[in-house]
Design a protein around this motif. Structure first.
Motif, PDB file in Angstrom:
ATOM      1  N   ALA A  47       0.693  -1.108  -0.027  1.00  0.00           N
ATOM      2  CA  ALA A  47      -0.276   0.007  -0.151  1.00  0.00           C
ATOM      3  C   ALA A  47       0.852   1.166  -0.034  1.00  0.00           C
ATOM      4  O   ALA A  47       1.661   1.177   0.342  1.00  0.00           O
ATOM      5  N   ALA A  48       0.005   2.769  -0.206  1.00  0.00           N
ATOM      6  CA  ALA A  48       1.169   3.474   0.143  1.00  0.00           C
ATOM      7  C   ALA A  48       1.279   4.143   1.204  1.00  0.00           C
ATOM      8  O   ALA A  48       1.720   4.778   0.778  1.00  0.00           O
ATOM      9  N   GLY A  49       0.460   3.989   2.018  1.00  0.00           N
ATOM     10  CA  GLY A  49       0.271   4.219   3.493  1.00  0.00           C
ATOM     11  C   GLY A  49      -0.183   3.771   4.170  1.00  0.00           C
ATOM     12  O   GLY A  49      -1.202   2.702   3.807  1.00  0.00           O
ATOM     13  N   ARG A  50       0.260   3.703   5.713  1.00  0.00           N
ATOM     14  CA  ARG A  50      -1.052   3.005   6.479  1.00  0.00           C
ATOM     15  C   ARG A  50      -1.375   4.170   7.198  1.00  0.00           C
ATOM     16  O   ARG A  50      -0.511   4.752   8.004  1.00  0.00           O
ATOM     17  N   THR A  51      -2.525   3.848   7.669  1.00  0.00           N
ATOM     18  CA  THR A  51      -2.598   4.745   8.336  1.00  0.00           C
ATOM     19  C   THR A  51      -4.135   3.667   9.457  1.00  0.00           C
ATOM     20  O   THR A  51      -3.913   2.611   9.566  1.00  0.00           O
ATOM     21  N   ASP A  52      -3.740   4.732  11.091  1.00  0.00           N
ATOM     22  CA  ASP A  52      -3.752   4.390  12.212  1.00  0.00           C
ATOM     23  C   ASP A  52      -5.710   3.938  12.037  1.00  0.00           C
ATOM     24  O   ASP A  52      -6.173   4.317  11.532  1.00  0.00           O
ATOM     25  N   PHE A 153      10.769  17.023  11.817  1.00  0.00           N
ATOM     26  CA  PHE A 153       9.652  17.404  12.413  1.00  0.00           C
ATOM     27  C   PHE A 153       9.460  16.370  13.769  1.00  0.00           C
ATOM     28  O   PHE A 153       8.480  15.884  13.960  1.00  0.00           O
ATOM     29  N   SER A 154      10.770  16.289  14.089  1.00  0.00           N
ATOM     30  CA  SER A 154      10.476  15.417  15.987  1.00  0.00           C
ATOM     31  C   SER A 154       9.577  15.181  16.648  1.00  0.00           C
ATOM     32  O   SER A 154       9.152  14.752  17.013  1.00  0.00           O
ATOM     33  N   SER A 155       9.013  16.965  16.202  1.00  0.00           N
ATOM     34  CA  SER A 155       8.083  17.784  17.439  1.00  0.00           C
ATOM     35  C   SER A 155       6.804  16.974  17.341  1.00  0.00           C
ATOM     36  O   SER A 155       6.057  17.242  18.464  1.00  0.00           O
ATOM     37  N   PHE A 156       6.716  16.259  16.454  1.00  0.00           N
ATOM     38  CA  PHE A 156       4.752  15.835  15.198  1.00  0.00           C
ATOM     39  C   PHE A 156       5.429  14.665  15.174  1.00  0.00           C
ATOM     40  O   PHE A 156       4.115  13.855  14.491  1.00  0.00           O
ATOM     41  N   TYR A 191       4.841  10.596   5.579  1.00  0.00           N
ATOM     42  CA  TYR A 191       4.967  11.308   7.053  1.00  0.00           C
ATOM     43  C   TYR A 191       5.086  10.422   8.364  1.00  0.00           C
ATOM     44  O   TYR A 191       5.651   9.399   8.248  1.00  0.00           O
ATOM     45  N   LEU A 192       5.078  10.660   9.198  1.00  0.00           N
ATOM     46  CA  LEU A 192       5.586  10.249  10.765  1.00  0.00           C
ATOM     47  C   LEU A 192       3.961   9.962  11.293  1.00  0.00           C
ATOM     48  O   LEU A 192       2.894  10.644  10.952  1.00  0.00           O
ATOM     49  N   ARG A 193       4.760   8.818  11.743  1.00  0.00           N
ATOM     50  CA  ARG A 193       3.512   8.525  12.905  1.00  0.00           C
ATOM     51  C   ARG A 193       2.616   8.904  13.134  1.00  0.00           C
ATOM     52  O   ARG A 193       3.233   9.816  14.100  1.00  0.00           O
ATOM     53  N   ARG A 194       1.551   9.704  13.343  1.00  0.00           N
ATOM     54  CA  ARG A 194       0.409  10.113  13.470  1.00  0.00           C
ATOM     55  C   ARG A 194       1.190  12.309  13.686  1.00  0.00           C
ATOM     56  O   ARG A 194       0.502  12.872  14.058  1.00  0.00           O
ATOM     57  N   MET A 195       1.518  11.864  12.691  1.00  0.00           N
ATOM     58  CA  MET A 195       2.617  12.669  12.166  1.00  0.00           C
ATOM     59  C   MET A 195       1.320  14.451  11.963  1.00  0.00           C
ATOM     60  O   MET A 195       1.599  15.249  12.512  1.00  0.00           O
TER      61      MET A 195
END
Length: 244
Positions: A47-52, A153-156, A191-195
């Motif tokens: 897949a193109a991406g993983r969603t939570d 984007f470590s803060s996010f 994107y990072l997780r939950r970014m």
């Protein structure tokens, strides 16, 4: 052997996220179960991406090998929709090269986040974040500008995410239709997780005027999750489109 890509939508409410996991219901699991019913062998997807968990998709993309040469894209679409549960729908299918992997081929991923500022509608409780407080949209837009471009984007990122935090955001748009629903549109490469949800949480702080727009730049440069605001809930988030 042919290889197909599919673009599909899903209601993430009753899934434990996209990625397949043992003993819980996931989007990838349901997709691969449907493919197994069709082909009588286990077919693995990329897949193109993983969603939570709780996150939705309008335009997720996945690819897989097809063991039956005679099948057309229309056949694939119809067969999958006949075998998938009601909360997943295949919008289209097309043939791709044998080395096509949507995760690595994607040039842009667009996420939408919806916030309702009106009176609570219980029928939309799984599809928008109900936030009945006055938000200063202009200040949110001013704060969002600091997020555009290539940054750390470590803060996010989610606290236990160990991936490279350097990401590129092309554009953050904040739209307010007349019906009281605010749309935050984030366009980036990856994107990072939950970014995205953490970005939304921070912009809400600015919209409430608890933080100035310049605080977003300060949070970004701090490179610490502890400096950012809380995470927006998952049900307002949609993987809207993947561009190749």
């Amino acid at each position: 052997m042919k290889r197909f890509a599919i673009e599909f939508a899903y209601d993430g409410t009753n899934f434990f996220g996209y990625q397949g996991q043992p003993s819980v219901r996931t989007v990838q699991g349901e997709l691969e179960n449907a493919l197994e019913r069709i082909f009588k062998v286990r077919i693995y997807t990329q897949a193109a991406g993983r969603t939570d968990a709780g996150v939705h998709a309008v335009g997720q993309v996945a690819a897989f090998n097809c063991p039956i040469e005679r099948l057309t894209p229309v056949d694939i679409k119809n067969a999958l929709n006949a075998n998938l549960p009601a909360d997943i729908y295949i919008k289209r299918a097309w043939e791709v090269s044998k080395d096509f992997n949507p995760r690595f081929a994607a040039k842009k991923r667009i996420y939408h986040y919806y916030i309702s500022t009106k009176n609570k509608n219980i029928f939309l409780r799984n599809y928008m974040w109900h936030f009945p407080y006055k938000l200063n949209i202009q200040k949110m837009r001013e704060g969002a500008i600091f997020l555009e471009g290539e940054h750390d984007f470590s803060s996010f990122q989610k606290g236990d995410d160990k991936k490279n935090p350097i990401r590129t955001i092309f554009k953050v748009r904040i739209l307010e239709p007349k019906n009281g629903v605010i749309l935050i549109r984030v366009e980036g490469i990856s994107y990072l997780r939950r970014m995205v949800r953490n970005i939304v949480g921070t912009l809400i702080k600015v919209g409430l005027e608890h933080w100035s727009p310049e605080k977003v730049k300060e949070v970004l440069e701090a490179r610490s999750r502890e400096k950012a605001a809380g995470t927006a809930p998952p049900h307002g988030l949609y993987l809207y489109k993947v561009l190749f």
